[in-house]
Structure formats: structure tokens, C-alpha cells
Design an enzyme around this catalytic site. Structure first.
Site, short mmCIF file in Angstrom:
data_model
loop_
_atom_site.label_atom_id
_atom_site.label_comp_id
_atom_site.label_asym_id
_atom_site.label_seq_id
_atom_site.Cartn_x
_atom_site.Cartn_y
_atom_site.Cartn_z
N TYR A 1 17.55 22.61 172.35
CA TYR A 1 16.15 22.65 172.74
C TYR A 1 15.24 22.01 171.70
O TYR A 1 14.02 22.05 171.83
CB TYR A 1 15.71 24.09 173.02
CG TYR A 1 16.39 24.66 174.24
CD1 TYR A 1 15.87 24.41 175.51
CD2 TYR A 1 17.56 25.40 174.14
CE1 TYR A 1 16.50 24.91 176.64
CE2 TYR A 1 18.20 25.89 175.27
CZ TYR A 1 17.66 25.63 176.52
OH TYR A 1 18.29 26.11 177.64
N HIS B 1 12.52 19.30 182.01
CA HIS B 1 13.45 20.17 181.30
C HIS B 1 13.81 19.50 179.99
O HIS B 1 14.10 18.30 179.96
CB HIS B 1 14.72 20.42 182.11
CG HIS B 1 14.47 21.24 183.33
ND1 HIS B 1 14.36 22.61 183.28
CD2 HIS B 1 14.28 20.87 184.60
CE1 HIS B 1 14.13 23.06 184.50
NE2 HIS B 1 14.05 22.02 185.32
#
Length: 139
Positions: free
Chosen positions: A21, A98
Site C-alpha cells: 500500500y 485501488h
């Protein structure tokens, strides 16, 4: 142009979710998105909304007053018909973003992405820059 960026489940703890991430916090992500917007067009107005609660995300969509939306609903993207229905009720351009490649995580189906104008997945924080550029191009 006013763009609202909606973030969902677990994005508030982004820095604890792993290197895939980007090892950044939600606040760092917000600051980077603001930098991207300034680079692209200084007249872009950004508004941010974050919630771990599906109903709050739905209410935010119902009450939308922005010209366009970017949404990363987190895990809700993969199973929330309610959020998808709220997205479908809107007439503004919406892009789902995303940070990770959802096809590599086993969560390759995005119910919410299917009702957005497009989905950007796997480019980390730069996905938001691509989304902003596309929303401006569609304007």
C-alpha cells in the site's frame, strides 16, 4: 471543478496495512493527491471523505455536490451492492481507484467498479493522479 475523493474501509490505517500500500499514512496520501491536483490544474477543488462504515459512504454519495468523484471503497468494492446502487444513482463521472492490483490479491471482482466510468488499480498513489487527469479530460 470540484472533485470529491471518498475512501472506505481500513484506509484510515493505511500505514499499517503493508508495503504493497506504499507505506504511507492516509494523511500523507491526501497531501500527495493535493500536490497532484495543483500540478494538473490549480483551479481544482478537492474534498475528502473517509469512513469505515458502509452506510456513511452511501449517505455521502446520496448527498454528493461535487462535479466528479473518485472512490476507493476498500473491501466494500468487492461486495457492496448498496454502495454500487448509490453510485449508479449519480449522474457525475466516477472513477474507482485501488492502490494495489486487485487482480493479484484474489479480490479481482469489483462490484462498485463495474458501475463506475473506469477503474484504476495497481499504480499506488499515482492512480489518483491518473483519475484526476481523466476526470478533467471528460469535463
Amino acid at each position: 471543478m470540484k472533485i470529491k475523493i471518498i475512501s472506505g474501509a481500513n484506509l484510515n490505517i493505511l500505514e499499517r496495512r503493508g508495503s504493497e500500500y506504499g507505506n504511507i499514512s492516509y494523511n500523507e496520501l491526501v497531501n500527495k493527491i493535493k500536490e497532484f491536483a495543483k500540478e494538473i490544474n490549480s483551479k481544482i477543488k478537492l474534498e475528502f471523505f473517509i469512513s469505515n462504515y458502509e452506510g456513511e459512504i452511501i449517505e455521502e454519495l446520496h448527498n454528493n455536490d461535487a462535479d466528479a468523484l473518485i472512490i476507493n471503497a476498500g473491501a466494500y468494492s468487492h461486495y457492496s451492492l448498496a454502495i454500487a446502487d448509490a453510485i449508479k444513482s449519480l449522474t457525475v463521472s466516477i472513477i474507482e481507484v485501488h492502490l494495489t492490483n486487485i487482480h493479484s490479491t484474489g479480490r479481482h471482482i469489483s462490484i462498485t467498479g463495474a458501475v463506475c466510468d473506469g477503474v484504476i488499480s495497481g499504480f499506488g498513489i499515482y492512480g489518483y493522479k491518473l483519475a484526476i487527469q481523466q476526470l478533467l479530460n471528460k469535463k
